[in-house]
Every structure is written in structure tokens, then in C-alpha cells.
Design an enzyme around this catalytic site. Sequence first.
Site, mmCIF file in Angstrom:
data_model
loop_
_atom_site.group_PDB
_atom_site.id
_atom_site.type_symbol
_atom_site.label_atom_id
_atom_site.label_comp_id
_atom_site.label_asym_id
_atom_site.label_seq_id
_atom_site.Cartn_x
_atom_site.Cartn_y
_atom_site.Cartn_z
ATOM 1 N N HIS A 1 -6.597 -1.857 -4.143
ATOM 2 C CA HIS A 1 -6.143 -2.009 -5.535
ATOM 3 C C HIS A 1 -7.329 -2.142 -6.467
ATOM 4 C CE1 HIS A 1 -1.846 -2.594 -4.477
ATOM 5 N NE2 HIS A 1 -2.339 -3.160 -3.387
ATOM 6 N N ASN B 1 4.490 -4.172 -5.476
ATOM 7 C CA ASN B 1 4.166 -2.745 -5.534
ATOM 8 C C ASN B 1 5.319 -2.004 -6.199
ATOM 9 O OD1 ASN B 1 1.668 -2.806 -4.275
ATOM 10 N ND2 ASN B 1 2.518 -2.463 -2.208
HETATM 11 FE FE1 HDD Z 1 -2.241 -6.980 -1.216
HETATM 12 C C1 HDD Z 1 -4.560 -7.063 -3.658
HETATM 13 C C2 HDD Z 1 0.150 -6.018 -3.385
HETATM 14 C C3 HDD Z 1 -0.083 -6.512 1.364
HETATM 15 C C4 HDD Z 1 -4.390 -8.555 0.797
HETATM 16 N N1 HDD Z 1 -2.192 -6.582 -3.121
HETATM 17 C C5 HDD Z 1 -3.245 -6.627 -3.973
HETATM 18 C C6 HDD Z 1 -2.837 -6.223 -5.278
HETATM 19 C C7 HDD Z 1 -1.520 -5.941 -5.200
HETATM 20 C C8 HDD Z 1 -1.127 -6.187 -3.846
HETATM 21 C C9 HDD Z 1 -0.619 -5.472 -6.306
HETATM 22 C C10 HDD Z 1 -3.730 -6.106 -6.500
HETATM 23 C C11 HDD Z 1 -3.689 -7.359 -7.293
HETATM 24 C C12 HDD Z 1 -4.540 -7.162 -8.521
HETATM 25 O O1 HDD Z 1 -4.143 -6.374 -9.362
HETATM 26 O O2 HDD Z 1 -5.608 -7.789 -8.606
HETATM 27 N N2 HDD Z 1 -0.376 -6.317 -1.043
HETATM 28 C C13 HDD Z 1 0.487 -6.072 -2.061
HETATM 29 C C14 HDD Z 1 1.816 -5.853 -1.544
HETATM 30 C C15 HDD Z 1 1.744 -5.957 -0.214
HETATM 31 C C16 HDD Z 1 0.362 -6.282 0.096
HETATM 32 C C17 HDD Z 1 3.026 -5.545 -2.382
HETATM 33 C C18 HDD Z 1 2.789 -5.826 0.833
HETATM 34 C C19 HDD Z 1 4.041 -6.143 0.636
HETATM 35 N N3 HDD Z 1 -2.230 -7.410 0.687
HETATM 36 C C20 HDD Z 1 -1.238 -7.164 1.604
HETATM 37 C C21 HDD Z 1 -1.572 -7.732 2.880
HETATM 38 C C22 HDD Z 1 -2.780 -8.320 2.720
HETATM 39 C C23 HDD Z 1 -3.164 -8.105 1.348
HETATM 40 C C24 HDD Z 1 -0.705 -7.662 4.126
HETATM 41 C C25 HDD Z 1 -3.655 -9.058 3.675
HETATM 42 C C26 HDD Z 1 -3.216 -9.711 4.720
HETATM 43 N N4 HDD Z 1 -4.116 -7.567 -1.373
HETATM 44 C C27 HDD Z 1 -4.803 -8.217 -0.409
HETATM 45 C C28 HDD Z 1 -6.193 -8.619 -0.853
HETATM 46 C C29 HDD Z 1 -6.234 -8.112 -2.266
HETATM 47 C C30 HDD Z 1 -4.885 -7.507 -2.485
HETATM 48 C C31 HDD Z 1 -7.262 -8.060 0.052
HETATM 49 C C32 HDD Z 1 -7.398 -7.238 -2.560
HETATM 50 C C33 HDD Z 1 -7.895 -7.660 -3.911
HETATM 51 C C34 HDD Z 1 -7.190 -8.910 -4.163
HETATM 52 O O3 HDD Z 1 -6.390 -9.217 -3.127
HETATM 53 O O4 HDD Z 1 -7.297 -9.578 -5.161
HETATM 54 O O5 HDD Z 1 -6.321 -10.001 -0.802
#
Ligand code: HDD
Length: 717
Positions: free
Chosen positions: A101, A174
Amino acid sequence: MKKPSASPANQNALHERAPGSGAMVPTEATGNAGETHQQIAHDGDHSSGTDHLTDNFGHRIADNQNSLKAGERGPTLIEDLILREKIFHFDHERIPERIVHARGSAAHGVFEVTKAIPGLTKAALFQKKGNTCPVFTRFSTVAGGAGSVDTPRDVRGFAVKFYTEAGNWDLVGNNIPVFFIQDAIKFPDLVHAVKMEADRGFPQAASAHDTFWDFIGLMPESMHMIMWAMSDRTIPRTLRNIEGFGVHTFRLVNAKGEGKFVKFHWKPVLGLESTTWDEAVKIAGADPDFHRRDLFEAIDSGNFPAWDLGIQVFDEEFAAAQPYDVLDATKLIPEELVPVEIIGRMTLNRNVDNFFAETEQVAFMPTNIVPGIDFSNDPLLQGRLFSYLDTQKSRLGTTNFHQIPINAPKCPFHNFQRDGMMQTLVPTGRANYEPNSLADAGETGGPRECPETGFSSFTENAERNDPTEKVRVRAELFGDHYSQARMFFLSLTENEQAHLASALVFELSKVVIEPVRTRVLSRLRNIDENLAQRVADGLAMDVPAKAKAKREPVDLGTSDALSIQKQALKTLQGRTVGILYDEGSDKAAIDQLMAAIEADGGRVKLVAPKVGPIKVKGGTLKADGQLAGTPSVMFDAVAALLMPDRAAMLAKDAGAVQWFADAYAHCKTIAACGGTREHLLPKANVEIDAGVPKFEDFMKVGAVRHWDREPKVRDLA
Ligand code: HDD
């Protein structure tokens, strides 16, 4: 370009814009009581509304065009503080992009409740129709880097931060209601597979490549998501035309503690619209920022995009009757089965003022949740509850990322967390721990827990007495706080008990707040009444009433393993002995003792009034340490071999006398020759006992402590 009026909700923002300048003017923070941000005043020509150009420390800049040189063609001078600071800051302006993202576009807005649901949730926001709160929403692609394009075939992130009066609620969803994987443990693999390939660094922002489809082909759980990903859902016409989903099953919890499962939906007021694939490809070439620009211009022109927040609510019974598990993020609940009930509307009505400060620095966390909403055991959600806080620290570089304005709650927050990089708050007072009784002493005791209104996890099986139920309690036996303390104390030798009592007297004598001393004394009574009395005597205090014990102490007997003295070794291994000598001392006798000590694994330091070579009987001897600078506390035991006249002379030296007085008071062995016994030991109030052998008898006694000496010494003190 018409700037939309800030929505009413935005007017309660923490920060207002300084008149004229672009500078943000932080106002009174609502953080911990009593601290404020330093006001950054507007500074410049009010008529033209321009500020004076300065460096970061307020120094006005006369020339921002030329670096300082030695002559018009000479080398640039290191003293050019303006150049140095500007380039220095520029060199460090990038932070790590999000690992997924990374490319996002965001806007401020307001959420308004259109249907109150107090029967479903105690969340303050949803108690009354018409309630509003500011929101910040970031849309994003998933696979591409921050600089990639807006219109790849990709899932769109739909993250909404509600700044509610009960703290921030982040609904991090999402535009697809399901996900590729069921368990968070596979997320790193999924992301590695979809991103550019490890050995070649391409393709950027694309799933059409080997590693992604290799992973997908090996993960049948992804098939439902693949249908969505290969559908037109992932080539949206604009961000204003996408749906949003919380994906996971969450819970709504009402004031009675009753929980219902819930899935969250965002329905675009402008309806769903997608491009064709050919269109998406061509847009990417024509305008990589197509979605970002569209969102920005729509808001800037007052065409505020809006979404209705909907909920699908169902109970355990319904869940159990479904042919899928509601904890499985690869499954959705058909709206025909459980209709989506609209409860509010989000309108995005203000573009960010600064892309980096807001869109890049915003930190969403699914753990940002408010009372009345709770998690489910969905393994994908559970893993996310760990990941986001973790990733924000590495991305924003500080544990205080909550103080970055876009992340700060707009309701008061107070806790005892302190310090950390980029600490911008200035908490006052001494209370940085809880519990504390500082308020009893007229000081600020700091915030306290809110059992009634604070966040508490939904208890799923309270009535079933399920041992795995989520609880914030201590097991019953944890309540015995005194039995082992008592066992420890009673296991000590008398000296050790005396030491412990003296230590408590010393410590508590430094305590100024009287009730604190009384409280400790009252607890000591549960350990040993005699100990409590000794300490109270030492403080000239009465013994207070005994503190109420959660569990009455039981007698556990004693354990010698808890005492140091009962298991002290009689050895010279690793011990250091100080030998004091002076002019005329017998070198052979000293050498003999040194050899014996070293043969037993001990070390010897020679100490003398002067550190240079000293004439002794049988030659000269150079000391390791000069008497004044090598006190007897440095040693485990001491010995002294002095000619009578030298001993008599040292007896007039307070340092020399103290050398022996300390060794004696610390119950150390003092092997002393005749001269020392005659002239020095009496001056140091050393009474001859088993610990004061003749110099030549040192090895018979060794470097042990003579604790039976202590009562005499204590009386001397
Ligand atoms: Fe995630 C960012 C949504 C699964 C770990 N995720 C991130 C963002 C969104 C989502 C919208 C961007 C937020 C922003 O704008 O800063 N992610 C989801 C959805 C998921 C999902 C809807 C499944 C239903 N995510 C998911 C899993 C993990 C993560 C299974 C880890 C175990 N997601 C992250 C992260 C991020 C992230 C690595 C990367 C940047 C951040 O968090 O701020 O922690």
C-alpha cells in the site's frame, strides 16, 4: 481553484492554519494535562502575508541563491550554515515507504451517523443520529511502490481513521470483501510473491508474473480472491467509485456486553464504476496519477465524494449454520442473506495540506478500536493486530508516531508513557507510573483507569466458564504476596536480616511522603512482625496496622539456598587481597604471602604510602597503588606488614586509620603485624578477633567475612 470550506467537524481540529503563512500553528495539545506545544508565531510582512525566510532555528536568511565562498570563484566554506542545513535536511527527507500500500491518496472528511445503533454497540459515535466525527481516509494500491501508477490491476486499500471522542478507530479495509489468504502467517509470502521478483526487480505494480501465480497456484484458498482480483473490481474508474470492506468479521458489543458479529461495508454514493483493461493500461501511460488527481480535483472543486457505511450483523447461531466459517477472510456473507444496513455517511471534503505530512505519515492500525467494537478470532485479523504497530515504528522512526498531528487523537489522551525519540509533549510532575499515591501528597497523580468506560474485550464464553476466555485477571494463587517473602527473610542469617532491615531504614528514610513509609511498614508486618518493628524503630515511627493480605501468608519454612552467608565459600579464587607495606617492611615475608595467595587463585595488590619504589628489607618494592587512592574497600581482605616506626607514623594519617576502620567495619580479614596491631588498629577501633590474625597467619583465615563482628561494628556506627 475554489478551496472548500472546512467542515464543522474539521473546526475542532487540533491545528489551525496560521493567518497568511502556510505554517501550521499547533495549539494547546490535548495530550497529557499541563503541557502545550510551543506556539510558532506568524512572522513576516502581514500585508503581503509572506513570512521571513529563515533556517530551522529562526535565523533569517539574506541570500538563498548563493553558497558562501572564499572569493567569487573560491571554494565553498564549511561555515555556510545555510547551505549545510538545507542540504543536510534534503538528504534525509525520505522515509521508508510502506511495504505494501505504498502508493496512496488521501483526504480529510467528516462522518455522520444516519442511524443510531445503541442496541448493537456502546460505541459513543453510534449512540445518536447526527453524531459526527472527523475522518481521514487513504486509498492505496497494494503491490506497487510509492512512485508507481494509479491504474494497475490491483486491490485498492480503503483505510478510514475516525477521530472519535473515545479515541481513534481505524477501519483498515480494501475495496474487495475477501482476501487471498486465511492466515496472517502467509502474508509475507503473498507479498513477496506479488511484488517485483527478487532477482530482477520487476515487474513493478503487477501480478502478471511467475512468482505471484506460482504462489497462487499453490494456495487454493486464494481462488475466491482471484475471481475478484481478475474482475473489473481491481481496475476502478476512480477512487470515488469503489466500494470498501472491513473484510474480517468484527464484533459490535452493546452496553449490556452482548456481542453480535458484524461486517463493515462502504457503499459509494457515486456508485461503482470500472474501466476496461485496455483503458486502464492507456490511462497508466497517459496519466500515472489519474486517480490521485481525480480525487484531489473533485474535492478541490467542491464535488465531495461520499460513501455510506453499512453493516451486516449476524449472531453465533447464524454463523454456525453457514457452509463456511465466518472467521475465514476468504469468505463473504451474501448481502441477500444478511442485508447491509446503512448507519452513516462519510464525506471527504478537504484535501491534505501537505502530502508527506499527512498522506505519507498517517499510521493506520486495526488495533485502533473503540469500546463497542471488538475483534474476532479471524487468524488473518489477529496477525494484523501485531503487524501495523510494528511497521509504523520502522516507517516513522519513533515510538511517538502518535504525536504526528495526522495520527494524534482529537480527544484528550493521558498515560504514563514517556520519552522516546521526537517526544514533543512536555509532561509535568513526577507521576510516570501507576499506581501512585502522589495526589495524597498534593502532587499530580496522573490519569487513572476507567473501568466503566474503558476498552474491555468482549467475553465470548463468560457463562461457559471457558478457561481460554479473554480476561484481564490474575490467577488466584498470584494473590499470595507474602509467603515467599517471609520464607526469604526467615532463611537469612541474623546478619543478613540486619542488613535487610538497615537497607529498608536507609531507603525509607529518604522517602519524604510519610504515607508511603507507613504503607510499606504495613506490608512488612505480613512478612515478619520483628522486621516491621525494627524498621519502624529505625524510622522512629509507630508500627501501623497490618496491610490486608489478598491471601494470608502460609509458613513455607526456610531454604538455605536463599542465604548468601550460609553458602559462602572459603576460597581465595577470584578474590583480591591488599597488602599494605612501607619502608623497612620484610620483602621476603611479603613475597611469601603473595605466592601463597596466588597459588590459591587469589590476586594481590601492593599498597604503600608512596607508589614509587620503596626501600624494604631485602631490596626495593614498587606498590600497585598509593594508600590514599587505594582504599581497603577495593579488596576482599587486607594484610599489613609495617615497621613499628612506620606504623606509628601512619597512625597519624587519617586515611591510613580509615583503611583499617573500613576493613574492620566490613567484617574483612585483617592480617596485621605487631607494629600495625600496636599503633594502627587501636586508632581504627579494631578489636582483635578471629578475623584479625597475625600477618603470617593470613592463609589460615583467608578472605572470608567475619559477620559475628557486626554487632560490635553496628554499635560503633
Ligand atoms: Fe494490511 C497496510 C489493508 C492484510 C500488514 N493494509 C495496509 C493498508 C491497508 C491494508 C488499506 C494501508 C494503510 C495505509 O493507507 O497506510 N491489509 C489490509 C486488508 C487486509 C490486510 C484489508 C486483509 C483483510 N495487512 C494484512 C495482513 C498483514 C498486513 C495479513 C500482516 C500480517 N498492512 C500490513 C502492514 C501495512 C499494511 C505491513 C503496511 C504499511 C502499513 O501497514 O502501515 O502492516
